[in-house]
Enzyme design. Sequence first.
Site, PDB file in Angstrom:
ATOM      1  N   TRP A  83       0.823  -1.207   0.000  1.00 25.77           N
ATOM      2  CA  TRP A  83       0.000   0.000   0.000  1.00 25.77           C
ATOM      3  C   TRP A  83       0.854   1.251   0.000  1.00 25.77           C
ATOM      4  CZ3 TRP A  83      -4.274  -1.321  -1.898  1.00 25.77           C
ATOM      5  CH2 TRP A  83      -4.771  -2.602  -1.633  1.00 25.77           C
ATOM      6  N   ASP A 112      -2.182   6.865   6.180  1.00 27.10           N
ATOM      7  CA  ASP A 112      -3.229   5.987   5.653  1.00 27.10           C
ATOM      8  C   ASP A 112      -3.528   4.964   6.747  1.00 27.10           C
ATOM      9  OD1 ASP A 112      -4.756   4.028   4.476  1.00 27.10           O
ATOM     10  OD2 ASP A 112      -3.253   3.436   2.991  1.00 27.10           O
ATOM     11  N   LYS A 130     -12.875  -1.712   6.822  1.00 30.60           N
ATOM     12  CA  LYS A 130     -12.294  -2.622   7.807  1.00 30.60           C
ATOM     13  C   LYS A 130     -13.066  -2.475   9.118  1.00 30.60           C
ATOM     14  CE  LYS A 130      -8.995  -3.303   4.749  1.00 30.60           C
ATOM     15  NZ  LYS A 130      -8.999  -4.447   3.828  1.00 30.60           N
TER      16      LYS A 130
END
Lengths: 349, 349
Positions: A98, A166, A190
């Site tokens: 990511w 993030d 999530k």
Amino acid sequence: MKHNFGAGPCILPQEVFKDAAAAVLDFNGLSILEVSHRSADFVKVMEEARENVKKALNVPEGYTVLFLQGGASLGFLISAYNFAGKNKKAGYVNTGTWSTKAVKEGKNAGLEVIEIASSEDKGFNYIPELNDIPEDLDFIHYTSNNTIAGTQFKSIPETNIPLICDMSSDIFSQPIDVSKFDLIYAGAQKNLGPAGSTLYIVKDSVLGKSTLDIPTYLDLQVHAKKDSMFNTPPVFSVYVANLNLKYMIKNGGVDAIAKRNEEKAELLYNEIDNNPNFEGTTEVKDRSLMNVTFRLTDDSKKERFDQLWNDGNIVGLKGHRSVGGYRASMYNALEIESVKALVEIMKAL
Amino acid sequence: MKHNFGAGPCILPQEVFKDAAAAVLDFNGLSILEVSHRSADFVKVMEEARENVKKALNVPEGYTVLFLQGGASLGFLISAYNFAGKNKKAGYVNTGTWSTKAVKEGKNAGLEVIEIASSEDKGFNYIPELNDIPEDLDFIHYTSNNTIAGTQFKSIPETNIPLICDMSSDIFSQPIDVSKFDLIYAGAQKNLGPAGSTLYIVKDSVLGKSTLDIPTYLDLQVHAKKDSMFNTPPVFSVYVANLNLKYMIKNGGVDAIAKRNEEKAELLYNEIDNNPNFEGTTEVKDRSLMNVTFRLTDDSKKERFDQLWNDGNIVGLKGHRSVGGYRASMYNALEIESVKALVEIMKAL
């Protein structure tokens, strides 16, 4: 009931699913799916959701909460565009898939990108130290939890440079000191709500200060000025996120959640460390509380183990293709009973 | 039951709401909100949804269907980025708020933008003729239906230049000849599904041909190569869109829908034209079948009319602030009974 250890969207409390289903059928006489985002009823939901984010994370004055779209994948670009400063130079911590993508979008926004720390040398199985940070960076960007590698920052980097994080995969899993950040962003799917909305918590004082020309949708100031309603928001995703936030706050907030998440992680990591059939894939000090990555010490036992957990109603345990082995994602709504079920199966191997 | 004439998200058939609510509680043993987008079950949903778009619109070979995020607001930018050609010069038809925003993002993408036709001189109350189109344009962009002004293109502009259309508010309301377009895009939240997903139908042969460097999320080729799963898609929104597409196809498809939409529009426009209390706000030849804009001929009757329709369980009839008066949005799922209810109330004034 299935034990959902899946890494992606999005285990939530059963109570939230029930309330969400009810609203699909009837939200003040209409389906929540057909209600206008400009209606007083939905404007209230959006305002509540934004306030409940502040409440749950104890967000200080001077920050704006937004629900946008596009996930972290668009967030990589939005963060770079909005925080470009006079040097057009940014520092990125590379801790896996990511953050590598974040680096790419920093460059796509036209910035000079410095990788100020990386754990690529060991397949991203640890969190690197941040030393010798250049002083002329416009911002530092990092990924707090690495869903794929299974690592997680245990503290916030100390720096005077504007800090962007993030937090897609561990936001709301523990208390955080929001005041340390200039921008936090996170895909909802999530610990917050269903896929389709992306949370931004941005310091007001940086809005409108970018040195780049920002396309309209990518400009956080545009969304802030319109109270997160610049364009049609992902109505249902925000509605369910708000249900989940209310559930979270009612049940002790992120403090209580953090305690439960620690208990769940301890239970599973203990088994991994004490059971000779398994080993962890990351450095112990950097282990993620959200995504537990591990593998068999003897691959000939794979078929039997897979059979056992499949028979045990466990889903989503397969490791990411880039790491292999297994990954047990244990987001907030995963009950400790599910972890116990997995541990029992590991013992039975 | 309420008669939902709202312009934004998103009246859908009651059967779709019921099936959507059921899946929030149970989709193969999990909630649709917690199912992994990489699971076989959801990959099948995504593939079905993409196929059903092709089936419903009779999309020819050589086109790819994608479900992305960000609405038309991000689509304005995505379309400009992906279709920039050797001249970096584009032609836009300006028919109101949405096309004005599209023009702005064309410029934000770095293109020279030519307004090849506009109806701004009369407050966007008509569809302008397209004459004297420069031959060196990379593409032409227009908005097929103008939700705010209440106008709609009755035919596709004839041109050899690549044609892009924002069909957010009338896609699936009638048959369209997709082969005339290089790109069609549309926010889902009118006739397709809940807010949160955006449909793209793009000609394969143009993918990867842009002369601009495109940030990753904005590059349609990236999404096409990953079968619309480059990042976590808006799972629930796609799921419900697929339910609606199946419902649509089962009930006669867009041919049957178009017939019903014409009947509904005829009923309401007839009343506007024959009832001295009302007048339309657009040129008759360019009237939208989706968004019927009208006003009172005598404003002193406003209080009484508003009381009547509110008492009649009608919602969403208030005109957009930039046009005033009233706007009856009549998307596919609005039953003709709702239009009859409104017409009765208009007669009673």
